[in-house]
Design a protein around this motif. Structure first.
Motif, mmCIF file in Angstrom:
data_model
loop_
_atom_site.group_PDB
_atom_site.id
_atom_site.type_symbol
_atom_site.label_atom_id
_atom_site.label_comp_id
_atom_site.label_asym_id
_atom_site.label_seq_id
_atom_site.Cartn_x
_atom_site.Cartn_y
_atom_site.Cartn_z
ATOM 1 N N ASN A 159 0.679 -1.311 0.129
ATOM 2 C CA ASN A 159 0.030 -0.119 0.121
ATOM 3 C C ASN A 159 0.727 1.325 -0.088
ATOM 4 O OD1 ASN A 159 -3.157 -0.684 0.234
ATOM 5 N ND2 ASN A 159 -1.971 -2.122 1.505
ATOM 6 N N VAL A 160 2.053 1.364 0.523
ATOM 7 C CA VAL A 160 2.755 2.381 0.382
ATOM 8 C C VAL A 160 4.398 2.348 0.288
ATOM 9 C CG1 VAL A 160 1.367 3.779 2.561
ATOM 10 C CG2 VAL A 160 3.124 2.357 3.056
ATOM 11 N N GLY A 161 4.713 1.070 -0.196
ATOM 12 C CA GLY A 161 5.952 0.618 -0.625
ATOM 13 C C GLY A 161 7.025 0.746 0.359
ATOM 14 N N PRO A 162 8.053 0.106 -0.019
ATOM 15 C CA PRO A 162 9.366 -0.069 0.849
ATOM 16 C C PRO A 162 9.977 1.457 1.019
ATOM 17 C CG PRO A 162 9.810 -0.687 -1.340
ATOM 18 C CD PRO A 162 8.408 -0.346 -1.502
ATOM 19 N N VAL A 163 9.382 2.463 1.048
ATOM 20 C CA VAL A 163 10.013 3.628 1.187
ATOM 21 C C VAL A 163 9.733 4.532 2.420
ATOM 22 C CG1 VAL A 163 10.187 5.756 -0.204
ATOM 23 C CG2 VAL A 163 9.612 3.891 -1.485
ATOM 24 N N VAL A 164 10.838 4.860 3.123
ATOM 25 C CA VAL A 164 10.497 5.526 4.323
ATOM 26 C C VAL A 164 10.716 7.156 4.095
ATOM 27 C CG1 VAL A 164 11.606 6.002 6.543
ATOM 28 C CG2 VAL A 164 12.079 3.798 5.592
ATOM 29 N N LEU A 176 9.511 0.157 11.706
ATOM 30 C CA LEU A 176 9.263 0.187 10.236
ATOM 31 C C LEU A 176 9.118 -1.510 9.636
ATOM 32 C CD1 LEU A 176 12.349 2.409 8.927
ATOM 33 C CD2 LEU A 176 9.990 2.751 9.218
ATOM 34 N N GLN A 177 9.519 -2.268 10.489
ATOM 35 C CA GLN A 177 9.565 -3.834 10.016
ATOM 36 C C GLN A 177 7.955 -4.243 10.485
ATOM 37 O OE1 GLN A 177 13.516 -4.869 11.564
ATOM 38 N NE2 GLN A 177 13.684 -5.710 9.511
ATOM 39 N N ALA A 178 7.373 -3.487 11.325
ATOM 40 C CA ALA A 178 5.977 -3.974 11.707
ATOM 41 C C ALA A 178 4.926 -2.982 11.266
ATOM 42 C CB ALA A 178 5.842 -3.624 13.302
ATOM 43 N N GLU A 182 23.426 14.380 19.604
ATOM 44 C CA GLU A 182 23.826 14.136 18.108
ATOM 45 C C GLU A 182 23.328 15.319 17.389
ATOM 46 O OE1 GLU A 182 23.457 9.813 16.733
ATOM 47 O OE2 GLU A 182 21.600 10.980 16.192
ATOM 48 N N ASN A 183 24.250 15.726 16.479
ATOM 49 C CA ASN A 183 23.647 16.866 15.585
ATOM 50 C C ASN A 183 22.998 16.257 14.242
ATOM 51 O OD1 ASN A 183 25.536 16.418 13.382
ATOM 52 N ND2 ASN A 183 27.126 17.449 14.088
ATOM 53 N N SER A 184 22.341 17.205 13.499
ATOM 54 C CA SER A 184 21.622 16.662 12.737
ATOM 55 C C SER A 184 22.319 15.627 11.421
ATOM 56 C CB SER A 184 20.820 17.559 11.938
ATOM 57 O OG SER A 184 20.265 18.532 12.734
ATOM 58 N N ASP A 185 23.497 16.164 11.240
ATOM 59 C CA ASP A 185 24.177 15.355 10.291
ATOM 60 C C ASP A 185 24.508 13.867 10.594
ATOM 61 O OD1 ASP A 185 24.831 17.148 8.316
ATOM 62 O OD2 ASP A 185 25.995 18.341 9.624
ATOM 63 N N GLN A 186 24.954 13.562 11.962
ATOM 64 C CA GLN A 186 25.105 12.309 12.632
ATOM 65 C C GLN A 186 23.789 11.514 12.638
ATOM 66 O OE1 GLN A 186 26.560 14.138 16.291
ATOM 67 N NE2 GLN A 186 28.729 13.430 15.776
ATOM 68 N N SER A 187 22.573 12.094 13.056
ATOM 69 C CA SER A 187 21.265 11.512 13.146
ATOM 70 C C SER A 187 20.935 10.941 11.593
ATOM 71 C CB SER A 187 20.232 12.096 13.850
ATOM 72 O OG SER A 187 19.846 13.191 13.458
ATOM 73 N N ARG A 188 21.208 11.768 10.447
ATOM 74 C CA ARG A 188 20.851 11.509 9.298
ATOM 75 C C ARG A 188 21.743 10.254 8.926
ATOM 76 N NH1 ARG A 188 22.864 12.217 4.063
ATOM 77 N NH2 ARG A 188 24.015 14.209 4.940
ATOM 78 N N LEU A 189 22.954 10.332 9.074
ATOM 79 C CA LEU A 189 23.807 9.440 8.633
ATOM 80 C C LEU A 189 23.556 7.943 9.133
ATOM 81 C CD1 LEU A 189 27.145 11.248 8.063
ATOM 82 C CD2 LEU A 189 25.882 10.284 6.450
ATOM 83 N N GLY A 190 23.385 8.085 10.728
ATOM 84 C CA GLY A 190 23.129 6.983 11.384
ATOM 85 C C GLY A 190 21.617 6.209 10.946
ATOM 86 N N LEU A 191 20.772 7.061 10.484
ATOM 87 C CA LEU A 191 19.534 6.411 10.432
ATOM 88 C C LEU A 191 19.619 5.936 8.756
ATOM 89 C CD1 LEU A 191 16.646 9.019 11.107
ATOM 90 C CD2 LEU A 191 16.489 6.589 11.295
ATOM 91 N N GLU A 192 20.494 6.622 7.876
ATOM 92 C CA GLU A 192 20.469 6.032 6.595
ATOM 93 C C GLU A 192 21.179 4.637 6.394
ATOM 94 O OE1 GLU A 192 23.028 8.392 4.235
ATOM 95 O OE2 GLU A 192 21.411 9.647 3.379
ATOM 96 N N LYS A 193 21.986 4.346 7.305
ATOM 97 C CA LYS A 193 22.627 3.175 7.297
ATOM 98 C C LYS A 193 21.521 2.024 7.947
ATOM 99 C CE LYS A 193 27.488 3.756 8.411
ATOM 100 N NZ LYS A 193 27.662 4.586 9.405
ATOM 101 N N ARG A 194 20.877 2.474 8.940
ATOM 102 C CA ARG A 194 19.938 1.660 9.478
ATOM 103 C C ARG A 194 18.836 1.153 8.745
ATOM 104 N NH1 ARG A 194 19.111 3.564 15.457
ATOM 105 N NH2 ARG A 194 20.817 2.820 16.387
ATOM 106 N N GLU A 237 18.819 1.345 5.249
ATOM 107 C CA GLU A 237 19.504 0.260 4.115
ATOM 108 C C GLU A 237 19.618 -0.983 4.836
ATOM 109 O OE1 GLU A 237 23.349 1.673 3.128
ATOM 110 O OE2 GLU A 237 22.342 3.526 2.067
ATOM 111 N N SER A 238 20.050 -1.171 5.916
ATOM 112 C CA SER A 238 20.028 -2.569 6.530
ATOM 113 C C SER A 238 18.858 -3.151 6.663
ATOM 114 C CB SER A 238 20.665 -2.327 7.979
ATOM 115 O OG SER A 238 19.734 -2.143 8.970
ATOM 116 N N ILE A 239 17.917 -2.533 6.446
ATOM 117 C CA ILE A 239 16.373 -3.239 6.431
ATOM 118 C C ILE A 239 15.990 -3.375 5.045
ATOM 119 C CG2 ILE A 239 15.905 -3.299 8.681
ATOM 120 C CD1 ILE A 239 13.915 -1.076 7.983
ATOM 121 N N GLY A 240 16.785 -3.085 3.854
ATOM 122 C CA GLY A 240 16.518 -3.286 2.696
ATOM 123 C C GLY A 240 15.262 -2.085 2.014
ATOM 124 N N GLU A 241 15.152 -0.992 2.857
ATOM 125 C CA GLU A 241 14.223 -0.024 2.279
ATOM 126 C C GLU A 241 15.111 1.241 1.964
ATOM 127 O OE1 GLU A 241 11.007 0.766 4.763
ATOM 128 O OE2 GLU A 241 10.332 -1.196 4.744
#
Ligand code: SAH
Length: 364
Positions: A49-54, A296-298, A327-339, A341-345
């Motif tokens: 319904n909404v795709g594998p896009v965050v 995201l997986q639920a 954490e500054n905004s750059d750090q939280s963005r990079l951390g989240l991106e990795k996470r 990606e790790s679940i394939g979205e």
């Protein structure tokens, strides 16, 4: 007789409906395999319904000054231990520019509730200023508590597209237990109706795992949200705050159970409102490092990375254990991106990510 889980889950995917008993059964799951089946089914419904896009919503915590006194909340009026702050217009614009430069498609302005004219005019001005600074390319969500229809209309005109206002619980008597007498569940509900009338994408939600809350209450919450037919859902586990009056619950808090309850509610919500936007809330992450990915997986498809200057984050703690305080905004963005990606979205950079539930309801 206890119903078979498979029968309930296949009914949910076939008919997009679940009754109260079905929901109680799903929310009462304790078996790991059953839990996995629930999450996987919700995940499939989400993908379809909404795709594998965050979608990222850059969260700007604009102020912790609040006229309300909700017993569970760390920034409630009578918590004297919190230094109060308000971002300047320039600080709000700077955070918006950062989100825009980093291709976040939208922003959330959240803060304590104030209804005086100086505050409401300040928000109107902030909306004008941030849109001008970002080429009108960002979708904006507000989460600023109950407001009159007139003010909601003014903010909509000034460029707010979405509004989050949690009912906190669908049971009026239960709401009263966690709020002073002059806070009214009915007026919150009325405000949700006004938001719909003013053509906002409307979001609501509840707190999960409040003291004394039962699985039947939570099932009723879900059915109520379904009946309201909202476009967005933001709900998360209750996490006590170290200040009175609910502080004594801190020592009893079972983080695993709170997380589990939050994830099961998200999964059930996805089954009931397949095409709504639903956030994997920060409260999930406060309970576990991987809480948001689990969300995201639920069934969740929205994440709200904080883009507020870290110097103000300490003072904006609705509950204890808020993650990413330093954490500054750059750090939280990079951390989240990795996470993610790790679940394939993938991340819907540069996109507004409107709720399909809204866009299919309103003819364009
Ligand atoms: N003042 C605004 C928005 C800020 S509070 C409003 O009233 O809508 C945003 C949400 O944080 C609240 O709706 C509530 O559901 C949640 N919240 C507050 N205290 C919390 C706590 N101790 N644990 C979990 N969530 C909490």
């Amino acid at each position: 007789m206890t119903q078979s889980l498979d029968a309930i889950l296949s009914k949910a995917t076939r008919e997009k409906s679940l009754n109260r008993d079905d929901l109680i059964r799903l929310l009462s799951i304790t078996d790991d395999n059953e839990r996995e089946s629930l999450f996987q089914t919700a995940y499939q419904v989400k993908i379809k319904n909404v795709g594998p896009v965050v979608y990222f919503r850059g969260l700007i915590e604009i102020s912790n000054i609040c006229q309300k006194d909700c017993y569970y909340c760390g920034i409630r009026k009578s918590n004297r231990a919190v230094p109060r702050f308000r971002l300047s217009l320039d600080e709000i614009v700077a955070a918006a520019r950062w989100a825009h430069a980093n291709r976040y498609g939208s922003l959330v302005l959240q803060g304590g509730e104030l209804q005086d004219k100086a505050h409401t005019a300040f928000i109107t001005e902030a909306l004008h200023r941030l849109h001008a600074a970002t080429n009108n390319e960002l979708a904006v969500t507000l989460s600023l508590g109950e407001q009159s229809r007139e003010v909601l209309g003014e903010w909509r005109q000034a460029g707010a597209h979405r509004y989050l206002l949690r009912l906190e619980t669908s049971r009026e008597d239960f709401y009263q237990r966690f709020h002073p007498d002059d806070h009214h569940w009915e007026s919150r509900l009325e405000c949700l109706n006004d938001l719909r009338s003013e053509d906002y994408q409307v979001g609501t939600g509840v707190m999960i795992g409040l003291p004394g809350q039962t699985t039947a209450d939570l099932a009723d919450d879900l059915l109520f949200i379904r009946q309201l037919d909202v476009d967005m859902i933001g709900m998360g586990p209750f996490i006590p705050h170290g200040d009175p009056p609910l502080a004594h619950h801190l020592k009893n808090i079972d983080k695993t159970a709170q997380l589990d309850g939050g994830l099961k509610m998200l999964a059930c919500a996805r089954l009931l409102l397949p095409n709504a936007n639903m956030s994997a809330t920060t409260a999930l992450q406060a309970l576990s490092d991987t809480g948001r990915e689990l969300g995201l997986q639920a069934g969740g498809n929205i994440v709200m990375p904080n883009v507020t200057d870290p110097k103000h984050r300490q003072a904006y703690q609705l509950y204890d254990g808020k993650p990413s305080l330093d954490e500054n905004s750059d750090q939280s963005r990079l951390g989240l991106e990795k996470r993610i990606e790790s679940i394939g979205e993938t991340i819907g950079y540069g996109l507004w990510g409107n709720s399909p539930r809204y866009t299919t309801r309103i003819p364009t």
